[in-house]
Design a protein around this motif. Structure first.
Motif, PDB file in Angstrom:
ATOM      1  N   LEU A  47      44.369  41.312  46.191  1.00 56.73           N
ATOM      2  CA  LEU A  47      42.907  41.336  46.297  1.00 56.73           C
ATOM      3  C   LEU A  47      42.228  41.013  44.974  1.00 56.73           C
ATOM      4  CD1 LEU A  47      42.267  44.415  48.604  1.00 56.73           C
ATOM      5  CD2 LEU A  47      42.078  41.989  49.192  1.00 56.73           C
ATOM      6  N   ARG A  48      42.907  41.258  43.877  1.00 57.43           N
ATOM      7  CA  ARG A  48      42.305  40.980  42.563  1.00 57.43           C
ATOM      8  C   ARG A  48      42.058  39.493  42.338  1.00 57.43           C
ATOM      9  NH1 ARG A  48      46.104  45.034  40.478  1.00 57.43           N
ATOM     10  NH2 ARG A  48      44.958  46.985  40.530  1.00 57.43           N
ATOM     11  N   LYS A  49      42.623  38.636  43.172  1.00 58.61           N
ATOM     12  CA  LYS A  49      42.305  37.209  43.101  1.00 58.61           C
ATOM     13  C   LYS A  49      40.824  36.991  43.430  1.00 58.61           C
ATOM     14  CE  LYS A  49      46.916  35.862  44.532  1.00 58.61           C
ATOM     15  NZ  LYS A  49      47.727  35.355  45.634  1.00 58.61           N
ATOM     16  N   HIS A  50      40.277  37.859  44.269  1.00 56.77           N
ATOM     17  CA  HIS A  50      38.876  37.753  44.692  1.00 56.77           C
ATOM     18  C   HIS A  50      37.981  38.780  44.010  1.00 56.77           C
ATOM     19  CE1 HIS A  50      40.128  34.966  47.790  1.00 56.77           C
ATOM     20  NE2 HIS A  50      41.077  35.815  48.123  1.00 56.77           N
ATOM     21  N   TRP A  51      38.549  39.949  43.726  1.00 57.45           N
ATOM     22  CA  TRP A  51      37.804  41.032  43.071  1.00 57.45           C
ATOM     23  C   TRP A  51      38.606  41.467  41.850  1.00 57.45           C
ATOM     24  CZ3 TRP A  51      38.353  40.756  48.415  1.00 57.45           C
ATOM     25  CH2 TRP A  51      37.170  40.559  49.126  1.00 57.45           C
ATOM     26  N   PRO A  52      38.458  40.779  40.730  1.00 57.19           N
ATOM     27  CA  PRO A  52      39.309  41.004  39.552  1.00 57.19           C
ATOM     28  C   PRO A  52      39.292  42.425  38.997  1.00 57.19           C
ATOM     29  CG  PRO A  52      37.983  39.032  39.268  1.00 57.19           C
ATOM     30  CD  PRO A  52      37.514  39.690  40.515  1.00 57.19           C
ATOM     31  N   ASP A  53      38.216  43.154  39.200  1.00 57.76           N
ATOM     32  CA  ASP A  53      38.128  44.500  38.650  1.00 57.76           C
ATOM     33  C   ASP A  53      38.535  45.590  39.638  1.00 57.76           C
ATOM     34  OD1 ASP A  53      37.362  43.630  36.158  1.00 57.76           O
ATOM     35  OD2 ASP A  53      35.231  43.749  36.603  1.00 57.76           O
ATOM     36  N   LEU A  54      39.042  45.197  40.792  1.00 55.44           N
ATOM     37  CA  LEU A  54      39.500  46.186  41.771  1.00 55.44           C
ATOM     38  C   LEU A  54      40.652  46.983  41.168  1.00 55.44           C
ATOM     39  CD1 LEU A  54      39.402  47.221  44.748  1.00 55.44           C
ATOM     40  CD2 LEU A  54      41.268  45.595  45.174  1.00 55.44           C
ATOM     41  N   ARG A  55      40.569  48.297  41.306  1.00 53.16           N
ATOM     42  CA  ARG A  55      41.628  49.178  40.824  1.00 53.16           C
ATOM     43  C   ARG A  55      42.484  49.624  42.004  1.00 53.16           C
ATOM     44  NH1 ARG A  55      38.245  53.830  38.422  1.00 53.16           N
ATOM     45  NH2 ARG A  55      37.391  53.524  40.501  1.00 53.16           N
ATOM     46  N   THR A  56      43.724  49.899  41.755  1.00 53.06           N
ATOM     47  CA  THR A  56      44.598  50.398  42.816  1.00 53.06           C
ATOM     48  C   THR A  56      44.026  51.683  43.401  1.00 53.06           C
ATOM     49  OG1 THR A  56      46.491  49.380  41.734  1.00 53.06           O
ATOM     50  CG2 THR A  56      46.965  51.079  43.367  1.00 53.06           C
ATOM     51  N   VAL A  57      43.453  52.516  42.571  1.00 49.51           N
ATOM     52  CA  VAL A  57      42.866  53.766  43.048  1.00 49.51           C
ATOM     53  C   VAL A  57      41.727  53.502  44.042  1.00 49.51           C
ATOM     54  CG1 VAL A  57      41.220  54.079  41.147  1.00 49.51           C
ATOM     55  CG2 VAL A  57      42.130  56.079  42.336  1.00 49.51           C
ATOM     56  N   ASP A  58      41.027  52.373  43.903  1.00 50.44           N
ATOM     57  CA  ASP A  58      39.981  52.021  44.871  1.00 50.44           C
ATOM     58  C   ASP A  58      40.572  51.831  46.263  1.00 50.44           C
ATOM     59  OD1 ASP A  58      38.025  51.997  42.839  1.00 50.44           O
ATOM     60  OD2 ASP A  58      38.369  49.869  42.432  1.00 50.44           O
ATOM     61  N   VAL A  59      41.759  51.246  46.331  1.00 45.00           N
ATOM     62  CA  VAL A  59      42.417  51.035  47.624  1.00 45.00           C
ATOM     63  C   VAL A  59      42.846  52.382  48.202  1.00 45.00           C
ATOM     64  CG1 VAL A  59      44.317  49.892  48.828  1.00 45.00           C
ATOM     65  CG2 VAL A  59      43.171  48.730  46.909  1.00 45.00           C
ATOM     66  N   PHE A  60      43.415  53.252  47.379  1.00 47.20           N
ATOM     67  CA  PHE A  60      43.802  54.580  47.863  1.00 47.20           C
ATOM     68  C   PHE A  60      42.572  55.390  48.297  1.00 47.20           C
ATOM     69  CE2 PHE A  60      47.723  53.753  45.437  1.00 47.20           C
ATOM     70  CZ  PHE A  60      48.660  54.157  46.373  1.00 47.20           C
ATOM     71  N   SER A  61      41.448  55.186  47.652  1.00 48.11           N
ATOM     72  CA  SER A  61      40.222  55.931  47.971  1.00 48.11           C
ATOM     73  C   SER A  61      39.510  55.409  49.217  1.00 48.11           C
ATOM     74  CB  SER A  61      39.242  55.864  46.793  1.00 48.11           C
ATOM     75  OG  SER A  61      39.801  56.474  45.659  1.00 48.11           O
ATOM     76  N   HIS A  62      39.843  54.197  49.634  1.00 52.16           N
ATOM     77  CA  HIS A  62      39.228  53.571  50.814  1.00 52.16           C
ATOM     78  C   HIS A  62      40.373  53.046  51.682  1.00 52.16           C
ATOM     79  CE1 HIS A  62      36.347  53.401  47.475  1.00 52.16           C
ATOM     80  NE2 HIS A  62      35.479  53.728  48.414  1.00 52.16           N
ATOM     81  N   PRO A  63      41.043  53.960  52.427  1.00 51.57           N
ATOM     82  CA  PRO A  63      42.362  53.682  52.994  1.00 51.57           C
ATOM     83  C   PRO A  63      42.429  52.896  54.309  1.00 51.57           C
ATOM     84  CG  PRO A  63      41.768  55.930  53.461  1.00 51.57           C
ATOM     85  CD  PRO A  63      40.660  55.350  52.602  1.00 51.57           C
ATOM     86  N   THR A  64      41.356  52.224  54.689  1.00 51.11           N
ATOM     87  CA  THR A  64      41.430  51.327  55.844  1.00 51.11           C
ATOM     88  C   THR A  64      40.807  49.994  55.451  1.00 51.11           C
ATOM     89  OG1 THR A  64      39.265  51.854  56.816  1.00 51.11           O
ATOM     90  CG2 THR A  64      41.120  53.281  57.455  1.00 51.11           C
ATOM     91  N   VAL A  65      41.101  48.962  56.220  1.00 49.48           N
ATOM     92  CA  VAL A  65      40.500  47.653  55.960  1.00 49.48           C
ATOM     93  C   VAL A  65      38.982  47.761  56.027  1.00 49.48           C
ATOM     94  CG1 VAL A  65      40.212  45.317  56.891  1.00 49.48           C
ATOM     95  CG2 VAL A  65      42.509  46.309  56.687  1.00 49.48           C
ATOM     96  N   ALA A  66      38.471  48.485  57.026  1.00 49.54           N
ATOM     97  CA  ALA A  66      37.018  48.619  57.188  1.00 49.54           C
ATOM     98  C   ALA A  66      36.377  49.369  56.018  1.00 49.54           C
ATOM     99  CB  ALA A  66      36.695  49.321  58.504  1.00 49.54           C
TER     100      ALA A  66
END
Length: 101
Positions: A47-66
């Motif tokens: 995802l960082r290809k599109h959102w370079p500042d995305l953190r892994t913790v952001d994915v864990f904090s928002h745990p569904t595609v939606a």
């Protein structure tokens, strides 16, 4: 197509590619879809290809595609693929190992 629709499509495609599947329910949790911690790290990297500042913790904090798509849409309201805005440079590096900083 709305920004959210574009973002959800991009996130679902990236997650499906990471898992090696095409069957992604946007409301089902990443772990329920078969991900593990290593998969989430690879997904965040993709995802960082599109959102370079995305953190892994952001994915864990928002745990569904939606949920993650809603977060990304709000974090970069202009259009999908725009960088997330962080309050300080250190914030965007918070989930990196010391040798990656």
């Amino acid at each position: 197509m709305t920004r959210f629709d574009e973002t959800i499509s991009m996130v679902a495609d990236a997650f499906a590619e990471t898992l090696g599947t095409t069957d992604i329910d946007s409301e089902t949790g990443f772990f329920d879809l078969g991900a593990d911690s290593t998969t989430i790290v690879r997904f965040a990297f993709r995802l960082r290809k599109h959102w370079p500042d995305l953190r892994t913790v952001d994915v864990f904090s928002h745990p569904t595609v939606a949920e993650l798509s809603a977060y990304l849409t709000m974090a970069s309201p202009e259009s999908p693929g725009k960088p997330l805005i962080r309050s300080s440079p250190a914030d965007s590096r918070a989930d990196l190992r010391a040798d990656e900083r």
